[in-house]
Scaffold this active site. Structure first.
Site, PDB file in Angstrom:
ATOM      1  CG  ASN A 135      75.575  71.801 -16.025  1.00 16.34           C
ATOM      2  OD1 ASN A 135      75.219  70.653 -16.277  1.00 16.34           O
ATOM      3  ND2 ASN A 135      75.791  72.225 -14.792  1.00 16.34           N
ATOM      4  CG  HIS A 137      74.663  67.549 -14.763  1.00 20.69           C
ATOM      5  ND1 HIS A 137      73.971  68.645 -14.322  1.00 20.69           N
ATOM      6  CD2 HIS A 137      73.724  66.579 -14.916  1.00 20.69           C
ATOM      7  CE1 HIS A 137      72.688  68.355 -14.205  1.00 20.69           C
ATOM      8  NE2 HIS A 137      72.513  67.105 -14.570  1.00 20.69           N
ATOM      9  CD  GLU A 142      76.112  70.335 -11.426  1.00 25.41           C
ATOM     10  OE1 GLU A 142      76.170  70.358 -12.669  1.00 25.41           O
ATOM     11  OE2 GLU A 142      75.120  70.753 -10.791  1.00 25.41           O
TER      12      GLU A 142
HETATM   13  C1  GLP Z   1      69.286  65.413 -13.604  1.00 20.26           C
HETATM   14  C2  GLP Z   1      69.899  64.067 -13.306  1.00 20.26           C
HETATM   15  C3  GLP Z   1      70.632  63.512 -14.475  1.00 20.26           C
HETATM   16  C4  GLP Z   1      69.796  63.657 -15.726  1.00 20.26           C
HETATM   17  C5  GLP Z   1      69.521  65.085 -16.010  1.00 20.26           C
HETATM   18  C6  GLP Z   1      68.684  65.306 -17.249  1.00 20.26           C
HETATM   19  O1  GLP Z   1      70.100  66.462 -13.287  1.00 20.26           O
HETATM   20  N1  GLP Z   1      70.783  64.088 -12.195  1.00 20.26           N
HETATM   21  O2  GLP Z   1      70.977  62.166 -14.209  1.00 20.26           O
HETATM   22  O3  GLP Z   1      70.497  63.094 -16.794  1.00 20.26           O
HETATM   23  O4  GLP Z   1      68.832  65.621 -14.906  1.00 20.26           O
HETATM   24  O5  GLP Z   1      67.316  65.332 -16.917  1.00 20.26           O
HETATM   25  P1  GLP Z   1      66.150  65.387 -17.968  1.00 20.26           P
HETATM   26  O6  GLP Z   1      66.090  64.031 -18.572  1.00 20.26           O
HETATM   27  O7  GLP Z   1      64.901  65.675 -17.152  1.00 20.26           O
HETATM   28  O8  GLP Z   1      66.472  66.438 -18.945  1.00 20.26           O
END
Ligand code: GLP
Length: 258
Positions: A135, A137, A142
């Site tokens: 989304n 973030h 968020e």
């Molecule tokens: C989580 C973390 C983020 C991260 C995101 C992506 O929500 N809070 O800091 O960037 O996930 O995660 P992934 O790398 O597993 O796609």
């Protein structure tokens, strides 16, 4: 700003090299670190390189972006456990070099602000690594988070909870809140590298490329940062406008200390 690499491994090679070069050439380095599956190949390569070159880590300080609220530090899915398992346990850091946002219980506003202040007292983040949520973030900021926020507690969106619950054996343990560096803390970093890999990131990356700067897409604030690179593999870049992308090979000629 958008750099396309052939594979996640090629991104990991580039990012880990940037980190090693900074650590070798600066007396003090403040790193902003992220978690998530995207970062695992980066930390694997970083550990290999630091060990092979026996790099001195005495001047390195690491601050994590975010942590769940309400999970014990030793919970298998806490970001504290993640950092130990994928990075810290493999290297000779001492506790005074490693900082996690205070998430084990609900932190006060002051405790959150103290975390931001601690970064500033050490001179600010030199290099901030970021992943991105589906989304948009960054950290756990968020959609709708004010761009000028410092470290704060957030209520996680339904989409983020759905995305991240895949890591929890017992889905009911997926936290509803987290503590995160604010977008202003992230923007204060001297250099930012955002990494997006995999086809599941393709839609949000295309939105990020075409959108204007808007709090509804938190990562869009990075478009106003003077030293940010967005690094994608081909799967995550598949819907991007190629005319607005740069091939990764151009970056390899410009390693910062060469
Ligand atoms: C989580 C973390 C983020 C991260 C995101 C992506 O929500 N809070 O800091 O960037 O996930 O995660 P992934 O790398 O597993 O796609």
């Amino acid at each position: 700003m958008f750099y396309v690499f052939p594979t996640p491994a090629a991104i990991a090679e580039y990012v880990s090299e940037q980190m090693v070069q900074r650590i070798c050439h600066q007396n003090k380095v403040v790193l902003g670190l992220a978690t998530g599956s995207t970062m695992k190949p980066v930390y694997d390569r970083l550990i290999d390189k630091l060990k092979q070159q026996a790099v001195n880590l005495d001047g390195v300080y690491c601050f994590n972006l975010d942590e769940y609220v309400g999970l014990a530090a030793d919970h298998p899915q806490s970001y504290t456990t993640y950092m130990q398992e994928y990075l810290y346990d493999h290297l000779p850091f001492v506790p005074g070099q490693l900082f996690m946002p205070p998430g084990f219980r609900q932190p006060s506003t002051q405790e959150c602000l103290d975390f931001s202040a601690c970064i500033q007292q050490l001179g600010g983040i030199d290099l901030q690594l970021l992943g991105i949520g589906t989304n948009g973030h960054i950290g756990f900021n968020e959609p709708g988070t004010p761009f000028d926020d410092r470290t704060h507690v957030v209520r996680l969106s339904a989409q983020t909870r759905a995305d991240n619950s895949r890591f929890f054996d017992d889905k009911s343990e997926m936290p509803t809140e987290a503590v995160t560096l604010g977008l202003q803390d992230i923007m204060d970093a001297k250099e930012i590298l955002l990494i997006a890999t995999g086809a599941h990131k393709a839609k949000i990356m295309a939105e990020l490329q075409s959108c204007s700067v808007d709090e509804r897409l938190p990562a869009s604030i990075l478009k106003t940062h003077p030293n940010t690179k967005i690094l994608l593999d081909e799967a995550a870049a598949q819907y991007l406008d190629p005319e607005q992308c740069t091939k990764y090979s151009s970056l390899l000629k410009h390693h910062i200390y060469r």
